[in-house]
Scaffold this active site. Sequence first.
Site, short mmCIF file in Angstrom:
data_model
loop_
_atom_site.label_atom_id
_atom_site.label_comp_id
_atom_site.label_asym_id
_atom_site.label_seq_id
_atom_site.Cartn_x
_atom_site.Cartn_y
_atom_site.Cartn_z
N SER A 152 0.79 -1.18 0.02
CA SER A 152 0.12 -0.20 0.00
C SER A 152 0.81 1.29 -0.06
O SER A 152 2.09 1.14 0.17
CB SER A 152 -0.93 -0.01 1.32
OG SER A 152 -1.42 1.30 1.48
N TYR A 178 -1.85 -1.61 10.23
CA TYR A 178 -1.82 -1.75 8.81
C TYR A 178 -0.64 -1.27 8.20
O TYR A 178 0.36 -1.86 7.46
CB TYR A 178 -2.98 -0.73 8.20
CG TYR A 178 -3.28 -0.90 6.68
CD1 TYR A 178 -4.04 -1.99 6.13
CD2 TYR A 178 -2.83 0.01 5.66
CE1 TYR A 178 -4.28 -2.14 4.85
CE2 TYR A 178 -3.23 -0.11 4.38
CZ TYR A 178 -4.11 -1.24 3.97
OH TYR A 178 -4.35 -1.30 2.79
N1 LIG Z 1 -8.76 0.03 -1.52
C1 LIG Z 1 -7.50 0.84 -1.34
O1 LIG Z 1 -7.52 2.17 -1.14
C2 LIG Z 1 -6.08 0.19 -0.88
C3 LIG Z 1 -5.03 1.03 -1.08
C4 LIG Z 1 -3.86 0.30 -0.40
C5 LIG Z 1 -3.75 -1.05 -0.61
N2 LIG Z 1 -4.75 -1.82 -0.60
C6 LIG Z 1 -4.87 -3.35 -0.68
O2 LIG Z 1 -5.46 -3.90 -1.85
C7 LIG Z 1 -5.70 -5.22 -1.49
C8 LIG Z 1 -7.16 -5.53 -1.85
O3 LIG Z 1 -7.91 -4.73 -1.00
P1 LIG Z 1 -9.55 -3.96 -1.84
O4 LIG Z 1 -9.08 -2.54 -1.86
O5 LIG Z 1 -9.83 -4.60 -3.01
O6 LIG Z 1 -10.48 -4.30 -0.82
P2 LIG Z 1 -11.84 -5.35 -0.76
O7 LIG Z 1 -12.25 -5.26 0.66
O8 LIG Z 1 -12.62 -4.68 -1.92
O9 LIG Z 1 -11.11 -6.81 -1.30
C9 LIG Z 1 -10.56 -7.38 -0.38
C10 LIG Z 1 -10.68 -8.98 -0.43
O10 LIG Z 1 -9.97 -9.74 0.59
C11 LIG Z 1 -10.80 -10.77 0.97
N3 LIG Z 1 -10.39 -11.31 2.34
C12 LIG Z 1 -10.41 -10.44 3.77
N4 LIG Z 1 -9.58 -11.26 4.49
C13 LIG Z 1 -9.38 -12.41 3.85
C14 LIG Z 1 -8.83 -13.63 4.48
N5 LIG Z 1 -8.65 -13.79 5.65
N6 LIG Z 1 -8.62 -14.59 3.48
C15 LIG Z 1 -8.79 -14.38 2.21
N7 LIG Z 1 -9.38 -13.38 1.61
C16 LIG Z 1 -9.76 -12.25 2.57
C17 LIG Z 1 -12.42 -9.91 1.32
O11 LIG Z 1 -13.09 -10.80 1.42
C18 LIG Z 1 -12.26 -9.36 -0.01
O12 LIG Z 1 -12.79 -9.95 -0.89
C19 LIG Z 1 -5.56 -5.23 -0.13
O13 LIG Z 1 -4.42 -6.18 0.22
C20 LIG Z 1 -5.59 -3.94 0.60
O14 LIG Z 1 -4.82 -3.78 1.91
C21 LIG Z 1 -5.90 -1.28 -0.80
#
Ligand SMILES: NC(=O)c1ccc[n+]([C@@H]2O[C@H](COP(=O)([O-])OP(=O)(O)OC[C@H]3O[C@@H](n4cnc5c(N)ncnc54)[C@H](O)[C@@H]3O)[C@@H](O)[C@H]2O)c1
Length: 271
Positions: free
Chosen positions: A140, A153
């Site tokens: 991130s 985080y």
């Molecule tokens: N959305 C943002 O702004 C952002 C920014 C930086 C990094 N990220 C990272 O991107 C990645 C994806 O996140 P996103 O934004 O698509 O969020 P999201 O919540 O839309 O999707 C995350 C997915 O991970 C799954 N998940 C959660 N816990 C889990 C577990 N224990 N085992 C398996 N699956 C699990 C959830 O069910 C969900 O489908 C994450 O690692 C997040 O930290 C997101």
Amino acid sequence: MKNLKNKVAVVTGAGSGIGRALARSLADRGCRLALSDVNEAGLVETAEALEGADVKTYSLDVSDRDAIFAHAEEVVKDFGQVNLVINNAGVALSATVREMTDEDFKWVMDIDFWGVAHGTRAFLPHLIASGDGHVVNVSSVFGLIGVPKQSAYNAAKFAVRGFTEALRQEMKLENQPVAVSCVHPGGIRTNIANAARMGKSENAVAQRKGFDKLAMTTPEKAAETIVKGILKNESRILVGPDAWGIDAINRLLGSAYQPLVERFSRKNLYI
Ligand SMILES: NC(=O)c1ccc[n+]([C@@H]2O[C@H](COP(=O)([O-])OP(=O)(O)OC[C@H]3O[C@@H](n4cnc5c(N)ncnc54)[C@H](O)[C@@H]3O)[C@@H](O)[C@H]2O)c1
């Protein structure tokens, strides 16, 4: 990896957000897909939208070390090989160091760090055996800078970055056929803030609204950036203009970025 056609790709957290959009983008480029999530309903929705693609879905909790290692064996059995692993599943927590519970801290580390570390280690021998492998770990912008209320985080995402950068160098030094990329998204419009845990004193509604306001990039655009970064074998894949800005501030100011974040947080995070 110059071409994704017929490559076998594993995506964790594929039931929503960036993972779902990655599945779409990889399917469009001819990948065969092993998609997993703890949220089975979300995963089914992702798979149904990929009609015509070679897709298998797996219920997987990435915080369960043995389950990930068993998953790697199952995927190899089902597809014969694995070329690309995207350790994407993640969760968020908004709470200060003083108020967060041990349980919430552990929850974040188990999924956001250990999920990535186990996912990498479980699939690495298979990626090496494929002769053309790539590990992509999702960190991130909070793996680049520290931010108030994001200590857990931050800890997980900084750890992902260090782990991944070390692995990339090891693969090169050992002449292994495995590329390694670390992804640093800025704000992406997904479900992450809705699914986040909040500390007791948090105004959850205001925090989530604040996130929605700051998230500039769609998951589809994020997935395109990530896939293009994979094809170019970038070591660090920055996603979104905010990620580029934060990376630049970090490089220019070093640790002197902190007063800037403090000022921003006073207005936007301590609400
Ligand atoms: N959305 C943002 O702004 C952002 C920014 C930086 C990094 N990220 C990272 O991107 C990645 C994806 O996140 P996103 O934004 O698509 O969020 P999201 O919540 O839309 O999707 C995350 C997915 O991970 C799954 N998940 C959660 N816990 C889990 C577990 N224990 N085992 C398996 N699956 C699990 C959830 O069910 C969900 O489908 C994450 O690692 C997040 O930290 C997101």
